[in-house]
Design an enzyme around this catalytic site. Structure first.
Site: not given
Ligand code: NDP
Ligand code: 2IT
Length: 449
Positions: A126, A166
């Site tokens: 990561k 992420d």
């Molecule tokens: P994005 O940046 O697209 O969206 C993040 C969302 O979460 C936004 O709505 C944001 O609000 C909110 N958020 C982020 N940080 C905070 C915080 N500290 N407090 C409150 N709200 C928060 O990210 P993703 O959708 O990609 O990721 C969301 C989650 O999913 C994370 O935990 C990530 O690790 C996990 N994840 C993502 C994957 C991927 O493929 N993208 C794969 C597996 C897991 P705001 O805009 O106000 O900051």
């Molecule tokens: O938390 C996760 O699994 C991710 N942000 C996706 C990682 C990836 O390599 O697609």
């Protein structure tokens, strides 16, 4: 936990002082492993846990860049290459002001087990930065990404380390990062990053994969109790990549997502979230969620609100936290339990606090941990690498079918492992042991490295 395991855990906590999220992730995994360590002494003899908790390599570097006013800014970059027993390090990059080494280590540690659960050849890693993309121009984001990659490129490679997105890192950032990698190395090495645009080496379904995958997992888990999403009322926290496509799949399955959120507030829309409007605001305009309520008469915006509290005012069947770590605490879990929620599915990484998980499990609520339920994103990244390696591009239907099969297989292997180790229905134990066994067996086979 046996005294051997708890003294090993104490060592991990002591050696990684000041990293509470990493401690939390390690504690959770250690909390599941007692039966497998007891049954198979070979893991302890080969110090597998001592090695698993020590990253193979940790990189911290300076990222200087110039903002639009000509001022020089400095951020900190990280990449933690945790474990490569099963394949090249694989895991996303997070750009958010809260990112520290401890954040990246918790995410990298979780990623080892998650990636093992997919059954695909990917190790765990990561990275990220405390850079805040919010409010930055495209040109500033580009200069930051170029500077970040100018240091990181020497550690990457399609057989070495393959980042993706992420929080704060989506298609725009992956494009700038890939462009700089290509320029510096003079190689069109598509498989070095995933989450690429579909026009230049990306895979169809990667954008949707994490949210869709979490809902596929949830559907399979609900079926164990004779339930499904048809007619279900659902809360999805966050409004980013994972949240948007979780909402889409719930709607395709006949459920209604009645609320989502961002870090400023909550939108409650009893008629169901209008996905076209949400995507316009978040993906096209890069705006805030408050703009959604301004344009949608049925929606009510609650600044600073708590999305989980809605379970005390309206019927909720499933909760899918898709924002960030520790966003759902014990009080929120108690509200969900009192409201009769059937399942909580972690779309984000570690969104439920340990106290919340205890409340959910004691209340008999189905609970899916993130390392199993959100593995669809990284699994589809591995499918993107596969397409890059064969210079092929699959159809949406085929890629989605592969994703669904992988999520069903992760669900079934967690459920079967929990059963085998005497804890039927305990998806936390099932995910931790099933992921651990796959990576630990590979580590044993590869010797003491
Ligand atoms: P994005 O940046 O697209 O969206 C993040 C969302 O979460 C936004 O709505 C944001 O609000 C909110 N958020 C982020 N940080 C905070 C915080 N500290 N407090 C409150 N709200 C928060 O990210 P993703 O959708 O990609 O990721 C969301 C989650 O999913 C994370 O935990 C990530 O690790 C996990 N994840 C993502 C994957 C991927 O493929 N993208 C794969 C597996 C897991 P705001 O805009 O106000 O900051
Ligand atoms: O938390 C996760 O699994 C991710 N942000 C996706 C990682 C990836 O390599 O697609």
């Amino acid at each position: 936990m046996t005294s051997v395991l708890s003294s090993l855990l104490d060592d991990v906590l002591r050696r990684n002082a000041g990293e509470p999220e990493f401690h939390q992730a390690a504690r959770e995994v250690f909390g599941s492993l007692e039966p497998v360590i007891a049954a198979h002494p070979r893991y302890a003899e080969a110090a597998v846990l001592e090695r698993l908790t020590e990253p193979e390599r940790q990189l911290i570097f300076r990222v200087p860049w110039t903002d639009d006013s000509g001022r020089v800014r400095v951020n900190r970059g990280f990449r933690v290459e945790f474990n490569s027993a099963l394949g090249p390090y694989k895991g996303g990059l997070r750009f958010h002001p809260s990112v520290t080494l401890g954040t990246v280590k918790f995410l990298g540690f979780e990623q080892i087990f998650k990636n093992a659960l997919t059954g695909l050849p990917i190790g765990g890693g990561k990275g990220g930065s405390d850079f805040d993309p919010k409010g930055k121009s495209d040109a500033e984001v580009m200069r930051f990404c170029q500077s970040f990659m100018t240091e990181l490129y020497r550690h990457l490679g399609e057989h070495t380390d393959v980042p993706a997105g992420d929080i704060g890192v989506g298609g725009r950032e992956i494009g700038y990062l890939f462009g700089q990698y290509k320029r510096i190395t003079n190689r069109y090495e598509s498989g070095v990053l995933t989450g690429k645009g579909v026009g230049w080496g990306g895979s169809l379904v990667r954008t949707e994969a994490t949210g869709y995958g979490a809902v596929f997992f949830a559907q399979r888990m609900l079926a164990t109790r004779g339930r499904d999403f048809d007619g279900a009322r659902v809360l999805v926290s966050g409004s980013g990549n994972v949240a948007i496509y979780a909402i889409e799949k719930v709607h395709q399955f006949g459920g209604t997502v009645v609320a989502c959120s961002d870090s400023s507030g909550v939108v409650y829309d009893p008629e169901g979230i209008d996905l076209e409007l949400l995507r316009q605001i978040k993906e096209v305009e890069r705006g805030r969620l408050s703009a959604y309520a301004e344009r949608r008469p049925s929606a009510d915006y609650r600044a600073g609100g708590d999305i989980w509290a809605l379970a005390s005012e309206t019927r909720i069947d499933v909760a899918i936290p898709c924002a960030t770590q520790n966003e759902l605490d014990a009080a929120a879990a108690a509200t969900l339990a009192a409201g009769g929620v059937a399942a909580v599915v972690e779309g984000a990484n570690m969104p439920c606090t340990p106290e919340a998980v205890a409340v959910l499990v004691q209340s008999g609520i189905l609970f899916a941990p993130g390392k199993a339920a959100n593995a669809g994103g990284v699994a589809t990244s591995a499918l993107e690498m596969q397409q890059n390696a064969s210079r092929d591009a699959w159809t949406f239907e085929y890629a989605e079918q592969r994703l669904a099969e992988i999520m069903n297989s992760i669900h079934d292997s967690c459920a079967a492992t929990a059963e085998e180790y005497g804890a039927p229905g305990d998806y936390v134990l099932g995910a931790n042991i099933a992921g651990f066994v796959r990576v630990a067996d590979a580590m044993l086979a590869l010797g003491v490295i």
